[in-house]
Design a protein around this motif. Structure first.
Motif, short mmCIF file in Angstrom:
data_model
loop_
_atom_site.label_atom_id
_atom_site.label_comp_id
_atom_site.label_asym_id
_atom_site.label_seq_id
_atom_site.Cartn_x
_atom_site.Cartn_y
_atom_site.Cartn_z
N PHE A 80 46.99 35.10 35.75
CA PHE A 80 48.07 34.90 36.72
C PHE A 80 49.26 34.22 36.04
CE2 PHE A 80 44.12 34.91 39.07
CZ PHE A 80 44.41 35.73 40.16
N LEU A 81 50.45 34.71 36.33
CA LEU A 81 51.65 34.05 35.82
C LEU A 81 52.29 33.28 36.95
CD1 LEU A 81 52.55 36.96 33.57
CD2 LEU A 81 52.41 34.59 32.79
N GLU A 82 52.45 31.99 36.76
CA GLU A 82 52.94 31.14 37.83
C GLU A 82 54.19 30.39 37.36
OE1 GLU A 82 49.67 28.55 38.80
OE2 GLU A 82 48.27 30.21 39.07
N PRO A 83 55.25 30.40 38.17
CA PRO A 83 56.48 29.71 37.76
C PRO A 83 56.25 28.20 37.71
CG PRO A 83 56.63 30.42 40.06
CD PRO A 83 55.36 31.01 39.51
N GLU A 84 56.88 27.55 36.72
CA GLU A 84 56.72 26.10 36.58
C GLU A 84 57.76 25.34 37.39
OE1 GLU A 84 53.53 25.23 34.00
OE2 GLU A 84 55.25 24.15 33.16
N GLY A 85 58.85 26.03 37.74
CA GLY A 85 59.87 25.35 38.53
C GLY A 85 60.97 26.33 38.89
N GLU A 86 61.87 25.88 39.78
CA GLU A 86 62.94 26.76 40.22
C GLU A 86 64.01 26.90 39.14
OE1 GLU A 86 64.69 25.51 43.90
OE2 GLU A 86 66.11 27.18 43.92
N PHE A 87 64.25 25.82 38.40
CA PHE A 87 65.36 25.84 37.44
C PHE A 87 64.87 25.96 36.01
CE2 PHE A 87 66.80 23.37 41.15
CZ PHE A 87 67.73 24.29 41.62
N THR A 88 63.82 26.74 35.82
CA THR A 88 63.30 26.94 34.46
C THR A 88 62.76 28.35 34.37
OG1 THR A 88 61.65 26.24 32.85
CG2 THR A 88 61.05 26.00 35.15
#
Lengths: 457, 627
Positions: free
Chosen positions: B297-305
């Motif tokens: 699974f690929l999961e975003p680490e944050g909104e601004f990254t």
């Protein structure tokens, strides 16, 4: 682990020869439990009776309302009893089988089987026994527990343990699928197909039910197959009984009849123990005394494994004979129709297609009967699959509870109530079967999950 | 060494355990200081960018019901939220949210900074001042002495930490933070026995170099459900980011197999015990050799990254191997690695040295929470943190410890498992560990715990009154269902037939009707025109309590039995060795663990029912003597 405030029950008299036995219940719910299975002619309930009183009545199966035994019940309310808890003692008269039935009923209605020494332990814990006895009580608990553990170990060393473990493995296979699906919802595990799950559970339920039934086989092999000989007067009941006894030199004991009008004898048929019960002539009568005897014979019949229904070869079956045969079979009894006095000639009409013709006087046909009796006893064992059977009530209770839990899981799944409830029920089933062999549910489960599935970040 | 102003409670470490501990203590009126090796690591998420999931979501709800912070912070900072397991029964519904890990830690730091009674200090704690078995103060590496009445060890994975990938082994804390190297020796000198655990994290990769079109998109739920009982769906509404599902390939597995000799796990370089539930990808490929592919699974680490977390690829293989194998994943053929995955080894303590209050036996005033106790996971840490903070404060006030048992909360299961059974690997919460999970649902965490949080002073009056109103509304609605009979008329039967369930011949109570799994509360709206306007959470609660009543009541009975055993207290000074009838093995185990109750004693491995019976008899005998 045993709780010390729930209601416990056990046989308070040694099992065996005596026809009379006492079942003792102790605990807060003792009266409630007893009231579920005990009926007084007056319709009163023990809950409304004063302490230290004795009551006459019947133990009934609350599910069928069928009478199981005629009893005297002693009521001793807390704190004036041996354990200082509410205590009920049921004095039964129906012999070992009936005693067992009564105990089972009590266990199915709110009581738990007492641990060895538990009544004494409670008496002590509740301050009933003098302090000076404390240390000996500890020794007793220790010794008894060791003994019972040892006994349990022996009992389970063989094929029963294998069987139970096999069921536990199958349960775990199913449980782990449900649990892993719950704990790792984002992973595609081998897909759990609910129809497969239900089919597998249903098979397991049948297997447990079969194992549960073997408790009777176990009893048959250890206590003897109870065989009643019935028939109209003069059909040769006593002659047949004597013939069976005479031919067999290995008479074990003479057990006094469990009721006034029946005579019970034990014999060993090539290793298969048989308990022969000669009943008073079964017939309808208006004589009050005889009526009582007949009534008792009826009850003895209900406790039987096999019934030999006798009819002389040269007599036509009467309507009463046919009715008797049918009603016994409808009630689930195994019946062998025996046509006696075959040396006197045969009537044209058969009572049963499988009937056996014999002559106790000449010995003709006796072998056939004996062979069939043996087969019946052993086929019971064969159905119990490879001679595996539940040997005691504790095991029977554990399997009964497991069976119930598997049934509940199945209902939950088919009813669409959610896998969590089903998994919880299966955990219960696994745990109950574990009581027969001894492991913990949670740890086994987690070990299995990680051994079998590839999960995690 | 110089002397700083005295405090009541010193919290050593500012991760998820430390933050909840410090907040609880400060909110209970204790003068509190929290230390971190680096203040930028406050509430850091060095591994997965998510909060919640099965059983962990339950823990967050429980922490929130007691007045903790984790649920509120994730509600303010999540990127995506999903309720998992909705088709599997109410006991295992589990809320999981992707976190913006940068905003999460900033937000938590901000909460700490605005909490009265709480000081925040960047410092490594180097020593504990213990005199005659009583904690007197803590000492920083720079030589500052803080006198205190209680201290909470919440050192996470920092103690003598080592980070390993391939042949590269560095002395470092998580995510490039400095490790804390001075405290371990001091703890051992105080008689605390330490051990070495290992855990790991996957690489972070550049989202610009991922071909998301080749992957399966996973969106958040359309209807949001907040973690915190103080929030509503409207209050937390926001646009959500997606996660993506991809797979390893045969080529991935080949690369891993070809490079196993360079893995510190297989070369024996890593000695710490790793968790089974969080195996590295190399571990999975070796142990499950016949599996053709693994989910990633690929999961975003944050909104601004642009950084993405590669869930499922935890690894301690060398950097170049990690890069090569990541490039064999579908859609990641040209991926650029930003942070290398690694294994981390750290010192932790054997939790069997703790009491259920998380107090360390033998040292008055010293507590421990989080990964130092052998657990893993942000949520497990937060749960222990709030309990340690509460108990440190209660200790200073001179009150009885606050303990939740296994039938009251997942928190109780977690702490009892750690303390009573111990653990040989980093401990992860799972729903299957809870015996009474039909009672311990995430939907009723407030009903179970908010009253307790209020009594402790962690729930304010306004929230408490709202809670009482909700409780009353549930009772009233349950009662209304019981007494409302819906007749077997056409209007009702049309609904029933349309929903595929059998029509009624006679009237039935709404309570009984809604036990049918085919029916929802909304379905009966047309024939129940006078229904009150209710919070959806109230309706959900009433639905669950009504539909599963039989099963729930059965568990309540079992839980009551269990609690009777828990209520039999065992004095700490029982002379187990000299109790006649106790087996030696049992006496030794009991001596070591000093269980608080007969129930706890019965769960110690090696203590048999016969031993418990002997203990019962002994206790009774003693009571006679005293009486």
């Amino acid at each position: 682990m045993a709780d010390w405030q729930d209601t416990i029950a056990a046989l308070a008299t040694p099992v065996g020869s005596s026809g009379i036995g006492i079942i003792r219940l102790s605990g807060e719910g003792a009266v409630r439990t007893a009231d579920r299975v005990f009926r007084m002619p007056s319709g009163r309930r023990l809950a409304d009776c004063s302490t230290h009183t004795i009551h006459y009545g019947w133990i009934v199966d609350p599910l069928t309302d069928k009478r199981v035994d005629e009893v005297l019940v002693m009521l001793m309310l807390a704190p004036r009893s041996f354990t200082t808890e509410n205590t009920v003692e049921i004095n039964c008269h129906g012999g070992p089988y009936v005693l067992r039935r009564v105990l089972e009923l009590v266990l199915a209605n709110g009581a738990r089987m007492a641990e060895p020494g538990e009544f004494t332990k409670r008496a002590f814990l509740n301050g009933r026994i003098d302090l000076s006895q404390a240390e000996s009580v500890m020794d007793i608990i220790g010794a008894r527990t060791d003994l019972s553990l040892e006994a349990a170990g022996t009992r389970l060393s063989g094929r029963l343990a294998e069987r139970i473990n096999a069921y536990r493995e199958r349960l775990m296979d199913l449980l782990v699928l449900l649990e892993v699906d719950i704990d790792y919802p984002e992973y595609e595990i081998e897909e759990v197909r609910m129809t497969d799950m239900e089919a597998e559970l249903s098979a397991l339920k049948d297997a447990l039910a079969a194992l549960y039934r073997t408790a009777d086989t176990g009893r048959m092999l250890s206590e003897g197959m109870r065989t009643a000989i019935i028939g109209r007067p003069n059909m040769g009941k006593s002659t047949l009984l004597n013939a069976l006894l005479q031919e067999d030199r290995a008479i074990v004991t003479d057990i006094p009849g469990t009721t006034r009008d029946t005579l019970e004898e034990s014999l060993n048929l090539d290793g298969v123990p048989l308990r022969l019960i000669d009943t008073a002539g079964l017939r309808r009568t208006d004589d009050p005394v005889e009526k009582l005897g007949v009534e008792r014979s009826r009850r003895a019949l209900e406790a039987c494994d096999v019934v030999l229904l006798l009819l002389a070869s040269d007599e036509d079956p009467s309507e009463e004979d046919i009715r008797e045969l049918n009603s016994l079979r409808t009630a689930g009894r195994r019946v062998i129709a025996v046509r006696t006095k075959s040396d006197l000639g045969r009537s044209g009409r058969e009572l049963d297609p499988e009937e056996i013709h014999l002559s106790a006087a000449s010995g003709d046909g006796m072998d056939v009967l004996k062979e069939q009796l043996k087969n019946l006893a052993l086929s019971g064992a064969a159905e119990a699959s490879d001679g595996v059977y539940l040997a005691n009530l504790r095991q029977k209770e554990a399997v009964r509870e497991a069976l119930e839990a598997v049934g509940e899981a199945l209902d939950v799944l088919t009813g669409g109530l959610g896998t969590d409830m089903a998994a919880t029920a299966l955990q219960t089933a696994y745990g109950r079967l574990g009581e027969v062999t001894g492991h913990s549910v949670q740890e086994d489960l987690i070990d299995t999950i990680f051994a079998r599935f590839c999960l995690g970040k | 060494m110089y002397r700083e102003e005295a405090v009541d409670v010193a919290v050593i470490g500012a991760g998820h355990a430390g933050c909840e501990a410090a907040l609880a203590a400060a909110r209970m009126g204790m003068k509190t200081v929290i230390f971190a090796v680096n203040l930028d690591s406050i509430a850091m998420m060095p591994c997965n960018p998510s909060i919640g999931g099965t059983s962990k979501g339950h823990l967050v709800r429980e922490v929130d019901a007691l007045g903790g912070e984790m649920g509120k912070v994730i509600d303010r900072t999540f990127l995506q939220s999903r309720m998992l397991n909705t088709a599997k029964g109410p006991a295992v519904h589990s809320l999981r949210a992707q976190a913006d890990k940068f905003r999460y830690k900033e937000t938590m730091k901000q909460v700490l900074e605005h909490t009265p009674n709480l000081r925040i200090r960047q410092a490594e704690i180097a020593d504990l001042d213990v005199q005659d078995g009583v904690l007197k103060g803590v000492v920083t590496a720079a030589g500052a002495y803080y006198p205190c009445k209680a201290a909470i060890l919440a050192t996470g994975t920092y103690l003598q930490a080592a980070v390993i990938h391939g042949e590269c082994r560095r002395h470092s804390g998580p995510n490039g933070m400095a490790s804390a190297d001075l405290l371990s020796a001091k703890l051992e000198a105080l008689g605390i026995s330490l051990r070495r655990f290992k855990t790991g994290t996957p690489a972070r990769v550049d989202g610009r170099t991922i071909d998301f079109d080749k992957m399966e998109e996973q969106k958040g739920d359309a209807e949001l459900i907040p973690f915190s009982f103080t929030n509503t769906a409207e209050k937390i509404a926001r646009p959500q980011l997606s996660c993506y599902l991809t797979y390893t390939t045969e080529r991935t597995h080949e690369i891993i197999r070809a490079n196993l000799h360079r893995s510190p796990l297989f070369s024996g370089d890593i000695k710490g015990t790793g968790p089974r539930y969080c195996p590295s990808i190399e571990d999975k490929v070796v142990r499950f050799a016949d599996k053709p592919r693994h989910q990633i699974f690929l999961e975003p680490e944050g909104e601004f990254t642009n950084e993405y977390y590669v869930q499922g690829m935890s690894s301690s293989l060398p950097e170049d191997v990690q890069r090569d194998m990541l490039r064999t994943l579908i859609g990641m053929e040209h991926v650029e690695v930003m942070r290398t995955g690694y294994a981390i080894e750290y010192d932790c303590l054997d939790p069997q040295q703790l009491e259920l209050s998380l107090h360390i036996k033998g040292i008055e005033g010293l507590y421990a929470a989080g990964q130092i106790n052998g657990s893993s996971g942000y949520e497990e840490a937060a749960a222990q943190g709030i309990m340690a903070g509460i108990n440190a404060a209660l200790h200073i006030r001179g009150g009885e410890p606050f303990i939740l048992d296994r039938s009251e909360a997942y928190i109780g299961v977690l702490i009892d498992d750690l303390v009573t059974k111990g653990t040989n690997e980093p401990y992860r919460m799972m729903t299957s560990r809870a015996e009474y999970r039909l009672l311990l649902r995430q939907d009723n965490a407030d009903l179970r715990l908010t009253e307790k949080g209020y009594r402790l002073g962690l729930i304010d009056e306004e929230r408490y009154q709202t809670f009482l109103r909700k409780k009353q509304a549930i009772r009233d609605e349950l009662d209304r269902w019981e007494h409302l009979t819906l007749g077997g008329n056409d209007a009702v039967n049309r609904i029933l037939t349309a929903k595929g369930t059998s029509p009624l011949k006679m009237g039935e109570s709404m309570a009984d009707l809604l036990k049918r799994p085919e029916l929802d509360y909304e379905d009966l709206a047309p024939v129940d025109p006078d229904r009150p306007a209710l919070d959806p959470m109230v309706i959900q609660e009433v639905m669950i309590q009504n539909r599963y009543r039989g099963y729930i009541e059965k568990q309540i009975q079992e839980a009551e039995k269990f609690r009777r055993m828990e209520s039999r207290r065992l004095p700490a000074d029982l002379p187990y060795a000299s109790i006649r009838g106790l087996r030696i093995e049992a006496a030794q185990k009991l001596e070591k663990l000093k269980p608080a109750s007969l129930g706890q004693a019965s769960r110690i491995s090696g203590v048999s029912p016969a031993d418990i019976a002997v203990l019962l008899v002994y206790l009774k005998q003693e009571a006679h003597h005293e009486g």
